[in-house]
Design a protein around this motif. Structure first.
Motif, short mmCIF file in Angstrom:
data_model
loop_
_atom_site.label_atom_id
_atom_site.label_comp_id
_atom_site.label_asym_id
_atom_site.label_seq_id
_atom_site.Cartn_x
_atom_site.Cartn_y
_atom_site.Cartn_z
N SER A 165 0.69 -1.26 -0.01
CA SER A 165 0.07 0.10 0.12
C SER A 165 0.69 1.35 -0.02
CB SER A 165 -0.89 -0.05 1.39
OG SER A 165 -1.67 -1.09 1.36
N LEU A 166 1.87 1.35 0.74
CA LEU A 166 3.06 2.53 0.83
C LEU A 166 3.37 2.67 -0.51
CD1 LEU A 166 4.33 1.97 4.36
CD2 LEU A 166 2.91 3.59 3.65
N ILE A 167 3.98 1.59 -1.05
CA ILE A 167 4.67 1.75 -2.38
C ILE A 167 3.67 2.27 -3.64
CG2 ILE A 167 5.77 0.30 -4.30
CD1 ILE A 167 7.49 0.77 -2.00
N LEU A 168 2.23 1.69 -3.52
CA LEU A 168 1.47 1.94 -4.48
C LEU A 168 1.13 3.51 -4.29
CD1 LEU A 168 -0.42 0.97 -6.83
CD2 LEU A 168 -2.08 0.46 -5.05
N ALA A 169 0.72 4.01 -2.88
CA ALA A 169 0.49 5.35 -2.68
C ALA A 169 1.87 6.40 -2.92
CB ALA A 169 0.34 5.50 -1.06
N GLY A 170 2.92 5.69 -2.99
CA GLY A 170 4.10 6.68 -3.23
C GLY A 170 4.00 7.03 -4.81
N PHE A 171 4.00 6.04 -5.64
CA PHE A 171 3.90 5.92 -7.00
C PHE A 171 2.60 6.85 -7.35
CE2 PHE A 171 6.74 2.04 -7.13
CZ PHE A 171 7.65 2.57 -7.87
N ILE A 172 1.54 6.65 -6.74
CA ILE A 172 0.31 7.58 -7.15
C ILE A 172 0.54 9.21 -6.74
CG2 ILE A 172 -1.99 8.36 -6.40
CD1 ILE A 172 -2.48 5.17 -6.07
N LEU A 173 1.46 9.52 -5.78
CA LEU A 173 1.69 10.63 -5.42
C LEU A 173 2.90 11.18 -6.17
CD1 LEU A 173 1.63 10.46 -1.30
CD2 LEU A 173 0.16 11.84 -2.80
N LEU A 174 3.64 10.41 -6.62
CA LEU A 174 4.72 10.98 -7.68
C LEU A 174 4.20 11.42 -8.98
CD1 LEU A 174 7.73 11.44 -8.14
CD2 LEU A 174 7.95 8.84 -8.82
N ALA A 175 3.33 10.35 -9.41
CA ALA A 175 2.65 10.73 -10.57
C ALA A 175 2.02 11.85 -10.75
CB ALA A 175 1.81 9.50 -10.98
N ALA A 218 0.75 4.34 -14.04
CA ALA A 218 1.98 4.16 -13.66
C ALA A 218 2.09 3.64 -12.04
CB ALA A 218 2.42 6.08 -13.33
N ALA A 219 1.32 3.79 -11.47
CA ALA A 219 1.38 3.16 -9.80
C ALA A 219 1.29 1.79 -9.98
CB ALA A 219 0.07 3.96 -9.15
N VAL A 220 0.24 1.11 -10.99
CA VAL A 220 0.44 -0.08 -11.23
C VAL A 220 1.70 -0.80 -11.69
CG1 VAL A 220 -0.82 -1.92 -12.34
CG2 VAL A 220 -2.06 -0.37 -11.27
N LEU A 221 2.06 -0.33 -12.57
CA LEU A 221 3.45 -0.57 -13.14
C LEU A 221 4.50 -0.63 -12.27
CD1 LEU A 221 3.52 1.01 -16.77
CD2 LEU A 221 3.11 -1.38 -16.01
N GLY A 222 4.58 0.67 -11.25
CA GLY A 222 5.59 0.55 -10.13
C GLY A 222 5.45 -0.51 -9.24
N LEU A 223 4.12 -0.81 -8.95
CA LEU A 223 3.86 -1.94 -7.89
C LEU A 223 4.38 -3.22 -8.49
CD1 LEU A 223 2.54 -2.82 -5.48
CD2 LEU A 223 0.37 -3.03 -6.46
N ALA A 224 4.21 -3.39 -9.78
CA ALA A 224 4.65 -4.83 -10.40
C ALA A 224 6.04 -4.85 -10.58
CB ALA A 224 4.10 -4.73 -11.89
N ALA A 225 6.70 -3.74 -10.47
CA ALA A 225 8.40 -3.69 -10.56
C ALA A 225 8.77 -4.19 -9.05
CB ALA A 225 8.98 -2.41 -10.96
N PHE A 226 7.86 -3.65 -8.02
CA PHE A 226 8.32 -3.97 -6.74
C PHE A 226 8.05 -5.37 -6.54
CE2 PHE A 226 6.74 -4.36 -2.23
CZ PHE A 226 7.84 -3.87 -1.70
N VAL A 227 7.00 -5.82 -7.02
CA VAL A 227 6.64 -7.39 -6.69
C VAL A 227 7.87 -8.14 -7.46
CG1 VAL A 227 4.93 -9.25 -7.40
CG2 VAL A 227 4.25 -6.91 -6.41
N LEU A 228 8.10 -7.86 -8.68
CA LEU A 228 9.37 -8.54 -9.41
C LEU A 228 10.46 -8.54 -8.62
CD1 LEU A 228 10.23 -10.18 -11.89
CD2 LEU A 228 10.95 -8.09 -12.70
N LEU A 229 10.86 -7.26 -7.92
CA LEU A 229 12.01 -7.32 -7.01
C LEU A 229 12.19 -8.20 -5.92
CD1 LEU A 229 14.86 -5.81 -6.33
CD2 LEU A 229 13.18 -4.08 -5.32
N VAL A 230 11.06 -8.10 -5.11
CA VAL A 230 10.64 -8.81 -4.02
C VAL A 230 10.66 -10.55 -4.26
CG1 VAL A 230 9.08 -9.44 -1.96
CG2 VAL A 230 9.60 -7.09 -2.76
N GLY A 231 10.15 -10.67 -5.54
CA GLY A 231 9.90 -12.05 -5.94
C GLY A 231 8.54 -12.31 -5.99
N PRO A 232 7.80 -12.71 -7.28
CA PRO A 232 6.35 -13.06 -7.42
C PRO A 232 5.96 -14.25 -6.80
CG PRO A 232 7.71 -13.50 -9.45
CD PRO A 232 8.60 -12.93 -8.38
#
Length: 602
Positions: A277-287, A300-314
């Motif tokens: 939620s924090l990552i998604l909110a951060g991307f929304i505020l940035l956009a 943009a927020a959904v793509l950023g969250l997808a990148a975060f999920v890929l970083l952590v491991g899907p």
């Protein structure tokens, strides 16, 4: 947003998708456990139920003569139940297909025989340590893989299947995308597992090939992050920061893990819905700060969250955390509980349709319950606080409290103990979760692109992680931090009652004026009830004692007067029509001769 919008336009929650979630979850639970061999029959039964509901609705409306709005209301319930049955049939069909793959797949014969085989697999996940029975957690590693071929009885069998490999310490160095060969015994997976088999590897992996896999790059980035944290930070933040940011809990100290379990902070040891939620909110505020439109900001927020999920491991846990984090963010920002509940139902149904094995996962159940508590209670609890309390503080207390109230009855099934300091610990730690998540996540690409700025981000995020660890250790060290609790149905029932009492006590503490008004109203009702009871028993309410005189009856005997007078003799007189009717002198004399009222002695 106005408080009235919490309920939607008509002031009610939209519960039309709740039956679908219940049916889908029950079907997935049955199809992956005790009805694994009856998936086809369950699919046919649910499909027939859906057809019967769709056909019976028009017949019933025509028989009762329903028209207009009445017919629309009569059509809603059968259609809702029919959709629930259709979704349940889809889940049952999925379970049937998975069971058929296990029975007729390339690993079926090897699993049934239980003999050692030579197998070649492609690594598809990140190795994770497996806790040993003694709690050491050393020596055994687990990794997800995809079958390429296996050799049994001198013949090579090729096919597609997923399996889980359990091996020695040599398996911790494998990378996603690598093709490795090993030997072992394939076994039947646990109920609810989507894999075709579980391979107990008797030898280490031998690499035979490699291919590019984005998961490998993400794994290397996580390793660099963990190594940098270990070099720059103390043991507690060095073990907690990688877990909260990239989900790497391999370096978390055992004592800190036990402390966080004792004070109800286990969800902070790894990536959870709050982090997403924090990552998604951060991307929304940035956009939005870049003046992007709402659709582009959402993309943009959904793509950023997808990148975060890929970083952590899907992994499945990360995927469900991201979905539930999205739903929780929608619930907190929109304030429309009806829509938020619909989003939660849609997300839960979609995840169960994709992976029915989630129905037997306690982690998935806790994620859904925590999000449900936030959807139903968080904004309502926030509105209970007085206006002088800052909004961020009210939300910081309401969100963990609502999640804890919803998850408590299930947590006692896994860990039968009561953590009385869990709310206080999560409220204090919640202040530091945002800088840990945001700055720690930002440190991952910065450490690779601009290594000079990475120590600054690690310093700030590490101090915040150290504060979280200190909070856990402090509350875990307080007396009574882990009280024993009953397990089983008794413990669940007791925790449900405690959650209800906690919610009631919270309302009473935040509404003292309402409590006083309620107490006064209850007191007035009690006094009125006692007065009515005295009147029914022939006594005069008012606190006086009535002494009756004896008068001579027509038959010459003395008998007691049956009409007590009370303080005012006019109370006994019948009402005379008129706005200001007064009793006559004869009535007064008759009343005075009937009895004498005296006050009780002090």
């Amino acid at each position: 947003m106005a408080e009235g919008s919490d309920h939607g336009d008509d002031g009610r929650l939209d519960v039309r998708l709740v039956p679908a979630v219940i049916v889908v979850w029950a079907t997935a639970l049955a199809g992956t456990t005790f009805l694994r061999e009856s998936g086809a029959a369950l699919t046919a039964l649910l499909s027939a139920g859906a057809a019967a509901l769709l056909l019976a609705g028009p017949v019933r409306r025509k028989a009762r003569g329903m028209r207009g709005k009445q017919a629309g209301r009569g059509r809603t319930l059968p259609v809702t139940l029919a959709v629930a049955c259709l979704l349940g049939a889809a889940v049952a069909l999925h379970c049937t297909v998975d069971a058929a793959k296990r029975e007729s797949g390339p690993l079926a014969a090897a699993v049934s025989e239980g003999n050692p085989v030579v197998i070649q697999v492609r690594v598809a996940g990140i190795p994770a340590p497996v806790p040993a029975p003694g709690g050491s957690g050393e020596g055994r590693w687990m990794v997800q893989a995809e079958l390429e071929n296996l050799t049994a009885h001198g013949s090579i069998v090729s096919g597609t299947a997923t399996l889980t490999v359990l091996g020695n310490g040599a398996w911790k160095d494998v990378r996603p995308g690598q093709s490795v060969r090993t030997t072992g015994i394939p076994k039947e997976p646990r109920p609810g597992e989507p894999d075709a088999a579980t391979l107990s590897a008797s030898t280490g992996p031998t690499q035979v090939g490699s291919a590019f896999d984005p998961k490998d790059s993400a794994a290397r980035a996580r390793e660099r992050f963990s190594q940098s944290a270990a070099e720059l930070l103390e043991p507690d933040p060095a073990g907690l920061l990688p877990g909260m940011v990239v989900g790497d809990t391999s370096t978390l100290p055992a004592s800190l893990k036990a402390a966080m379990e004792t004070c109800g902070m286990t969800h902070l040891t790894a990536v959870s819905g709050s982090n997403c939620s924090l990552i998604l909110a951060g991307f929304i505020l940035l956009a939005r700060s870049l003046r992007l439109s709402r659709p582009l900001a959402a993309i943009a927020a959904v793509l950023g969250l997808a990148a975060f999920v890929l970083l952590v491991g899907p992994d499945p846990s990360v995927l469900r955390a991201s979905v539930m984090g999205f739903v929780g963010l929608v619930a907190l920002t929109t304030g429309q509980r009806g829509r938020s509940l619909s989003f939660l139902c849609l997300a839960t149904t979609a995840l169960l349709l994709i992976s029915p094995g989630l129905a037997v996962s306690f982690g998935f159940l806790l994620s859904v319950l925590a999000t449900l508590g936030i959807v139903l209670l968080a904004r309502r609890l926030t509105s209970w606080f007085p206006p002088w309390v800052p909004r961020w503080l009210a939300a910081g207390v309401s969100v963990p409290l609502s999640a804890q109230l919803a998850c408590g009855p299930v947590i006692v099934l896994v860990q039968p103990q009561l953590s009385p300091y869990a709310l206080a610990a999560n409220v204090v730690a919640g202040i530091f979760v945002a800088p840990v998540t945001i700055l720690g996540t930002l440190a991952v690409p910065v450490s690779a692109l601009v290594p000079g700025l990475a120590p600054v981000l690690f310093f700030v995020a590490g101090n915040a992680a150290a504060a979280v660890a200190a909070t856990a250790r402090y509350f875990a060290g307080l007396p009574g931090s882990g009280l024993p609790w009953a397990d089983g149905p008794v413990g669940v029932s007791a925790m449900v009652l405690l959650s209800a009492l906690t919610l009631l006590g919270t309302w009473a503490a935040l509404h003292p004026t309402g409590v006083m008004v309620g107490v006064r109203g209850l007191h007035q009702r009690l006094v009125r009830s006692l007065q009515d009871r005295e009147v029914r028993n022939g006594a005069r309410p008012g606190g006086s004692i009535t002494f009756h005189r004896k008068r001579r009856s027509k038959h010459g005997r003395l008998e007691s007067c049956k009409h007590p007078s009370g303080r005012n003799p006019q109370w006994l007189l019948p009402k005379i029509p008129g706005p200001r009717a007064r009793p006559g002198p004869r009535a007064l004399r008759r009343t005075a001769s009937a009895g004498v009222t005296r006050r009780p002695p002090r």
